[in-house]
Design an enzyme around this catalytic site. Sequence first.
Site, PDB file in Angstrom:
ATOM      1  CD  GLU A  95      -3.265  -0.247   0.492  1.00 12.87           C
ATOM      2  OE1 GLU A  95      -3.217   0.960   0.210  1.00 12.87           O
ATOM      3  OE2 GLU A  95      -4.245  -0.983   0.254  1.00 12.87           O
ATOM      4  CG  ASP A  96      -1.138   4.268   0.772  1.00 13.65           C
ATOM      5  OD1 ASP A  96      -1.782   3.611  -0.059  1.00 13.65           O
ATOM      6  OD2 ASP A  96      -1.662   4.973   1.647  1.00 13.65           O
ATOM      7  CB  CYS A 134      -6.917   3.077  -1.977  1.00  6.76           C
ATOM      8  SG  CYS A 134      -5.686   3.601  -0.791  1.00  6.76           S
ATOM      9  CG  ASP A 313      -2.298   1.024  -3.293  1.00  5.84           C
ATOM     10  OD1 ASP A 313      -1.261   1.575  -2.873  1.00  5.84           O
ATOM     11  OD2 ASP A 313      -3.392   1.111  -2.710  1.00  5.84           O
ATOM     12  CG  HIS A 314      -1.633   4.942  -4.541  1.00  2.00           C
ATOM     13  ND1 HIS A 314      -1.120   5.580  -3.434  1.00  2.00           N
ATOM     14  CD2 HIS A 314      -2.745   4.297  -4.108  1.00  2.00           C
ATOM     15  CE1 HIS A 314      -1.898   5.344  -2.402  1.00  2.00           C
ATOM     16  NE2 HIS A 314      -2.880   4.553  -2.763  1.00  2.00           N
TER      17      HIS A 314
HETATM   18 CA   LIG Z   1      -3.344   2.736  -1.292  1.00  2.92          CA
END
Ligand SMILES: [Ca+2]
Length: 700
Positions: A95-96, A134, A313-314
């Site tokens: 994530e992130d 997200c 995811d980014h």
């Molecule tokens: Ca995310």
Amino acid sequence: MKLITVTLRSHAATRYELDFFGGLPMCCTKTPHDRKRRRRTARNLLSCIRDSQQIFTQNGCCLNAIAAVAAALMFAVCAGAAVAAQPNILWITAEDMSPALGCYGDHYATTPNIDQLAAESVRYTHAFATAPVCSPVRSGLITGCYATSLGTHNMRSAFPLPASVRGFPALLRNAGYFTSNNVKTDYNTSDAARLINESWGQSSDTAHWRNRQDKAAPFFSVFNLMTSHQSRTMVWPYEKFQAEVQSKISPAEIHDPADAPLPPYYPDTPIIRRDCARFYDCVTVMDQQVGAILQQLKDDGLDDDTIVFFFSDHGSGMPRHKRALFDTGMHVPLLIRFPQKYQHLAPVRAGATTDSLVSFVDFPPTVLNLCRQSIPGHMHGQAFLGEDLPAAREFAFGHRDRVDEAFDCARSVRSKDFLYIRNFMPHLSYNQPTAWPDQGDIRGEIYARTHRDTMTAAQWQFAGPTRPREELFDCRTDPQNLHNLANSADHKSELAKMRDVLAKSVRRYGDRGFIPESLLQNRLAGTQSKTADGGHAASAAAVKSAFATVYELLKLHKSSDAAVRYWATIGLGQKKMSWEIIPAMLTGLTDPAWAVRIEAARILTENENPGQALPVLIEAAGHTDLNNVLHAVRTIELLGDRARPAISAVRRVALRCQSILPTATTATFVQTAEQDLAMFISFSANAFLNGQTNADQPDP
Ligand SMILES: [Ca+2]
């Protein structure tokens, strides 16, 4: 003796004719001699039998059973052991996280497991998310379509999907794959339950390839690791981060804030250094989790049969990264490990890099292609691995729309060398106040230091009150996107090219992001189709709005399309207020569309004409449609003291939202659409009221 001929029509309208003799298929008119193409033909035949509508006999009768048997037999005859060769696919998603990894040259990162994976993998240097947040990303990853085309571009929202758009793992299930998702879904649509049900054999926090009943079945398994999510890296109280994340690494692994690599867009303060170090601690714990999953794969003896993807995811959940279309928000790490038996599918040898441009929208078709499944025609992405690949992608597209209570509309085009960003709402800052991330200490530090005279140009680019309408960055020489070349005489041709690519992509993919949500929900309540409709006029008006003359905008302002009037209003608001514009704004206050009324009221209030405007915002704040309420209350929040007469109305809104929301609501918990909207309205309402002195007193 030929008994009957069955014709199968593929998605690509190819016709396959199978001649039967004694119940057995004897020949296929399309059967090629080449082994690769034989396999592809067999795959296409299997794809055809999945859709009974596409199976016909010569005389028009449907022969599903015979055709199915025939195609299966043809598959065996033509393709031999193709089924047995289907690979397992494992996605490990962080994530992130920007490429803050040792294998991407980040010397401050401590990521031994991912670095080892990189040594065994192909490392992509030009992989990009489709959005810097997200939910819209996941909407694209599960469908292979741009969220902007589906109406899933705002975070969060809950519009329905076209019935033809399915979760792509459903196609793998049909082909015999076991599919598992552990555990985040966040598909950002009212059809999320359908996507989950059709896509996943298991979707839970215990979902695992190990749970498949048939241990010989191929699998597609996803593990989404939350440890580097913004909640952990920035939002949670520091003590909670220490107890739940930092405690999992040794004292020697804890990152020293003094050594943190501060980017030039952050002021150098002890708290900002501490939070940058905190982010890297989270990444190290996440790295341990990646190592554990890979060890499980090895322990199960599945290394040799499994293609492993690792990506985030980014970009990082730190300020100017997540939620921004800069490379800091969109550029992601991507490692793909091919076992020996699939090395022929790898673009380069293990441990090497490729600069192929790939986008998240390409991931579903790529997995389908690796698993030898047909790629649905409605998917926007293209396969970048497997057989029969199309020409390489030249541009990756990105979008930024509303996130929580923060409205925005921006689009990006990334080539290998350049990044072009078009800010359709340049009157809004890159650093908009947003309640949930604003809990992070680092954001408070930046707010406290936001002064034009003391900030550097790099810091002001992010923290300043407005943005350029256009930005162009040469990412080869300016990887942090600090030097805008949109006005550079030497880059006029590059700018013109990117403008053109953007305008064409908006139209080609039917971008619905230019239709205000209150209008979009009504349009989506009508007929659905696989392609977007009704947004072309709005997107054309938006594209034109920044460069049109006042005369042209006044003409657009009289359009019969409310979304066009909305963008004409925003365009006029960017002009110097004049005797020509003010009457149009006053007319806008009674527009049939509330989105137009609210923008006209904002512009009039900003230009010291609040008399007739504020009552419109106050009335909108009490509207039955929560989309209009959110738009109005966010506008009031950003107007601040100028909207002080709205205090009572905002207090009423806050109470109304309390009645909708469950207790202990957090922004990371997926709720109903109404609850999400109520939560975001509460964020704005409370921010406005907290900013007003004596807000609990009667109206002034
Ligand atoms: Ca995310």
